[in-house]
Design a protein around this motif. Structure first.
Motif, PDB file in Angstrom:
ATOM      1  N   ASP A   1     -20.685 -49.455 -13.101  1.00  0.00           N
ATOM      2  CA  ASP A   1     -21.468 -48.299 -12.663  1.00  0.00           C
ATOM      3  C   ASP A   1     -21.452 -48.218 -11.142  1.00  0.00           C
ATOM      4  O   ASP A   1     -21.927 -49.140 -10.472  1.00  0.00           O
ATOM      5  N   PRO A   2     -20.880 -47.132 -10.563  1.00  0.00           N
ATOM      6  CA  PRO A   2     -20.780 -47.071  -9.092  1.00  0.00           C
ATOM      7  C   PRO A   2     -22.139 -46.972  -8.402  1.00  0.00           C
ATOM      8  O   PRO A   2     -22.225 -47.135  -7.202  1.00  0.00           O
ATOM      9  N   LEU A   3     -23.175 -46.684  -9.171  1.00  0.00           N
ATOM     10  CA  LEU A   3     -24.498 -46.571  -8.558  1.00  0.00           C
ATOM     11  C   LEU A   3     -25.266 -47.886  -8.622  1.00  0.00           C
ATOM     12  O   LEU A   3     -26.332 -48.016  -8.038  1.00  0.00           O
TER      13      LEU A   3
ATOM     14  N   PHE B   1     -26.664 -49.620  -5.546  1.00  0.00           N
ATOM     15  CA  PHE B   1     -27.833 -49.121  -4.834  1.00  0.00           C
ATOM     16  C   PHE B   1     -29.139 -49.642  -5.434  1.00  0.00           C
ATOM     17  O   PHE B   1     -30.215 -49.331  -4.922  1.00  0.00           O
TER      18      PHE B   1
ATOM     19  N   ILE C   1     -32.292 -51.736  -6.308  1.00  0.00           N
ATOM     20  CA  ILE C   1     -33.143 -52.674  -5.578  1.00  0.00           C
ATOM     21  C   ILE C   1     -33.424 -53.859  -6.496  1.00  0.00           C
ATOM     22  O   ILE C   1     -33.958 -53.680  -7.593  1.00  0.00           O
TER      23      ILE C   1
ATOM     24  N   SER D   1     -32.743 -55.169  -0.358  1.00  0.00           N
ATOM     25  CA  SER D   1     -32.875 -54.203   0.739  1.00  0.00           C
ATOM     26  C   SER D   1     -33.614 -54.853   1.911  1.00  0.00           C
ATOM     27  O   SER D   1     -33.172 -54.747   3.073  1.00  0.00           O
TER      28      SER D   1
ATOM     29  N   SER E   1     -28.456 -46.227   2.680  1.00  0.00           N
ATOM     30  CA  SER E   1     -28.037 -45.357   1.581  1.00  0.00           C
ATOM     31  C   SER E   1     -29.227 -44.986   0.700  1.00  0.00           C
ATOM     32  O   SER E   1     -29.054 -44.402  -0.361  1.00  0.00           O
ATOM     33  N   HIS E   2     -30.429 -45.344   1.173  1.00  0.00           N
ATOM     34  CA  HIS E   2     -31.631 -44.992   0.403  1.00  0.00           C
ATOM     35  C   HIS E   2     -32.405 -43.906   1.120  1.00  0.00           C
ATOM     36  O   HIS E   2     -32.785 -44.068   2.283  1.00  0.00           O
ATOM     37  N   ILE E   3     -32.603 -42.805   0.420  1.00  0.00           N
ATOM     38  CA  ILE E   3     -33.253 -41.646   1.033  1.00  0.00           C
ATOM     39  C   ILE E   3     -34.666 -41.987   1.519  1.00  0.00           C
ATOM     40  O   ILE E   3     -35.096 -41.477   2.552  1.00  0.00           O
TER      41      ILE E   3
ATOM     42  N   PHE F   1     -28.310 -40.490   4.706  1.00  0.00           N
ATOM     43  CA  PHE F   1     -28.361 -41.028   3.338  1.00  0.00           C
ATOM     44  C   PHE F   1     -27.141 -40.588   2.523  1.00  0.00           C
ATOM     45  O   PHE F   1     -26.472 -41.416   1.904  1.00  0.00           O
TER      46      PHE F   1
ATOM     47  N   MET G   1     -24.312 -43.005   1.028  1.00  0.00           N
ATOM     48  CA  MET G   1     -24.238 -43.134  -0.424  1.00  0.00           C
ATOM     49  C   MET G   1     -22.896 -42.632  -0.945  1.00  0.00           C
ATOM     50  O   MET G   1     -22.252 -43.280  -1.778  1.00  0.00           O
ATOM     51  N   ALA G   2     -22.477 -41.485  -0.431  1.00  0.00           N
ATOM     52  CA  ALA G   2     -21.218 -40.909  -0.900  1.00  0.00           C
ATOM     53  C   ALA G   2     -20.060 -41.862  -0.631  1.00  0.00           C
ATOM     54  O   ALA G   2     -19.234 -42.119  -1.516  1.00  0.00           O
TER      55      ALA G   2
ATOM     56  N   THR H   1     -20.281 -44.963  -2.867  1.00  0.00           N
ATOM     57  CA  THR H   1     -20.000 -44.627  -4.271  1.00  0.00           C
ATOM     58  C   THR H   1     -18.502 -44.413  -4.468  1.00  0.00           C
ATOM     59  O   THR H   1     -17.904 -44.914  -5.425  1.00  0.00           O
TER      60      THR H   1
END
Lengths: 208, 247
Positions: free
Chosen positions: B2-4, B7, B9, B27, B110-112, B175, B179-180, B183
C-alpha cells in the motif's frame, strides 16, 4: 540566491505545473490503490486524515519546533552572527588599514615628488649660474692662453733662429775645414783659410 | 504494497497528557531527529569559530546568510526580529523534507495537520502583527490603492477570501508536494515488486524499468524537498512584509 530567485519567477511556475500534473497522476494511482486496498484495511482513506493522530503530531510539532527555535535563537545563531561579525570587522579593519597605508604612501610619494622638484630646480639654478661663470672664466682663460701661446711661439721662433744660425755657422766652418783638407790631400797645396771660406760661401750662396 | 502505508503514524511509546493521547510516534521521532540534526549542524559547524571557515562552518554560514538575505530582501529591514523564526521554519521544513528522502524514514511534512499547524501559526502571527502595528488601518489592506470605490463590493470580498486562503494554500502546497512525491516513489517501487514477484523472466527484466524511473524521481524529489522548503519560507517572508508595510 539568484538561481533560486530565477526558479521562483519562471522555472518555478513550470515546475509547479509539472508537480500538479504528477500529483494528479499520483492521486489517480493513490485513489485506485486505496480503493483496491480498502477491502483489506477496512478503514481505507489517508493516514493523514485520521483524527486520532492529530493531537500527538501537534504536540510533538510544538515541542520540537519551540525547542529548535530556542536552541537556534539562544545558542547557534548568535555564534554564527559573532563569527560573521568578526570576519566583517576584520575585513573592514583591513580595508581601513590598507586605506591608511595607501594615504601614507601617497603622502610620502608627494613629498618625494616635491623634494625631487625642488632639487631639480636647485640643480637647474646651479647649472645656469655655473655655466655663466664658466663662460666668463673660459674667456679669460682663453685670452691668457692666447698671450702665453704667442709668447712661447715667439720664444720658440727665436730659439729656432739661434739654433739655425748656429747650425749654419757650424756648417760653414765644417765646409771650410773639409775644403782645406781636400785641397791639401789632392792638390798638395796649402790654401789660406780666409780664401776657402770666401769660396765656400760663394758656392753655398749659389746652391741655396 | 500500500503506497499510503508509509504515511501511517506508528506509536513508539505511549504518552498521555491530560487525558489526550500524545504518544511518541515515528513522526515525533523524525521531528526530534530534525531538531538534533539542525542544532548539530549549526553548532558543530561553528565550533571552531574560525575566520577562514571549514566545510561544515561554510555550510552553516551559507544557510545563515541565505535566510538572512531572504528576510532582508523579501520582508524588509524591519523584519530582523523575525529572522530566528524564519530560519527555524526553513531549517525545520528543509530537514524534514530531506530526512524523508531516506528510504524508510518518516516524512512529517507529508502530513496536512503538521503543515497546516505551521501555516496557521504563520497566518495568525502575521495577522496579529499587522493589527498590533496598524490597528484599524489594517482594514485598508483589503482595499488596494487607486481602485474606484464602486469596485469595493467586489474587490474587498475577493481580497478577504484571498487573504484567508493563505494558510490553506501554504500548507496544502507543502503537504501535497511531499505526499505526492513519496506516494509516486512507492507506487513505482511497488510495480517492481509486482513484476518480479510474478516469477517470470519477463517480469524480472521489466521490473528494472520502474527502478530506473525511481532513480530519476528521487533526484526530482530532492529538488522538490529543497524548493518547497524555500517556497514556504519565502511566502512567510512576504506575509511578514505585508503585515509590516500593508502594501
Amino acid at each position: 540566491m539568484k538561481i533560486l530567485n530565477g526558479a521562483a519567477d519562471g522555472t518555478f511556475r513550470r515546475r509547479l505545473v509539472a508537480t500538479l500534473a504528477l500529483m494528479a497522476l499520483v492521486l489517480v494511482a493513490t485513489v485506485g490503490t486505496a480503493l483496491a486496498s480498502g477491502g483489506e484495511h477496512g478503514s481505507g482513506g489517508l493516514p493523514q486524515l485520521n483524527p486520532a493522530t492529530f493531537a500527538t503530531q501537534w504536540f510533538w510539532l510544538v515541542v520540537s519546533f519551540i525547542t529548535l527555535y530556542f536552541m537556534l535563537f539562544g545558542v547557534a545563531l548568535p555564534k554564527v552572527e559573532e563569527v560573521l561579525g568578526a570576519r566583517e570587522g576584520r575585513i573592514s579593519w583591513d580595508i581601513t588599514k590598507a586605506d591608511e597605508i595607501r594615504n601614507e604612501s601617497n603622502a610620502v610619494l608627494a613629498a618625494t615628488d616635491r623634494m625631487l622638484e625642488r632639487t631639480r630646480a636647485q640643480a637647474q639654478e646651479i647649472i645656469s649660474r655655473t655655466s655663466g661663470q664658466g663662460h666668463a672664466s673660459g674667456k679669460m682663460l682663453m685670452e691668457r692662453f692666447d698671450i702665453e701661446l704667442s709668447r712661447r711661439t715667439r720664444e720658440a721662433e727665436s730659439r729656432i733662429l739661434t739654433a739655425r744660425n748656429a747650425a749654419l755657422g757650424e756648417l760653414d766652418r765644417t765646409a771650410v775645414e773639409l775644403a782645406q783638407e781636400v785641397a791639401t790631400r789632392l792638390a798638395g797645396i796649402e790654401v789660406d783659410g780666409a780664401r776657402i771660406a770666401e769660396a765656400v760661401k760663394a758656392v753655398i750662396k749659389e746652391r741655396v | 504494497m500500500d503506497p499510503l502505508h508509509q504515511f501511517a503514524i506508528k506509536p513508539i511509546f505511549t504518552v498521555i497528557i491530560g487525558g489526550t493521547d500524545v504518544s511518541f510516534s515515528n513522526s515525533s521521532l523524525s521531528m526530534i531527529a530534525v531538531v538534533v540534526m539542525v542544532f548539530s549542524l549549526m553548532t558543530l559547524g561553528m565550533r571552531s569559530r574560525s575566520l577562514v571557515p571549514g566545510r561544515l562552518q561554510s555550510l552553516a554560514e551559507v544557510l545563515y546568510e541565505f535566510i538572512a538575505k531572504m528576510v532582508r530582501d523579501n520582508a524588509g529591514h524591519d523584519a530582523k526580529p523575525f529572522f530566528p523564526f524564519v530560519f527555524t521554519l526553513f531549517m525545520f521544513i528543509l530537514f524534514g523534507n530531506l530526512l524523508g528522502m531516506i528510504p524508510g524514514a518518516f516524512t512529517f511534512t507529508s502530513h496536512i495537520v503538521v503543515t497546516f499547524a505551521m501555516a496557521a501559526f504563520v497566518f495568525l502571527g502575521v495577522t496579529l502583527l499587522a493589527i498590533l502595528k496598524h490597528g484599524i488601518k489594517f482594514a485598508t489592506f483589503f482595499m488596494p490603492h487607486g481602485v474606484p470605490l464602486w469596485m469595493a463590493p467586489i474587490l474587498v470580498p475577493i481580497e478577504i477570501v484571498s487573504y484567508l486562503s493563505r494558510p490553506i494554500s501554504l500548507s496544502v502546497r507543502l503537504f501535497a508536494n511531499m505526499m505526492a512525491g513519496h506516494t509516486m516513489l512507492k507506487v513505482f517501487a511497488g510495480f517492481t515488486i509486482l513484476m518480479m514477484g510474478s516469477g517470470t523472466a519477463l517480469g524480472y527484466v521489466a521490473g528494472v524499468v520502474p527502478v530506473v524511473i525511481n532513480t530519476a524521481l528521487i533526484g526530482f524529489e530532492i529538488g522538490v524537498a529543497l524548493l518547497q522548503a524555500y517556497v514556504f519560507t519565502i511566502l512567510t517572508c512576504l506575509y511578514i512584509k505585508d503585515a509590516l508595510e500593508l502594501h
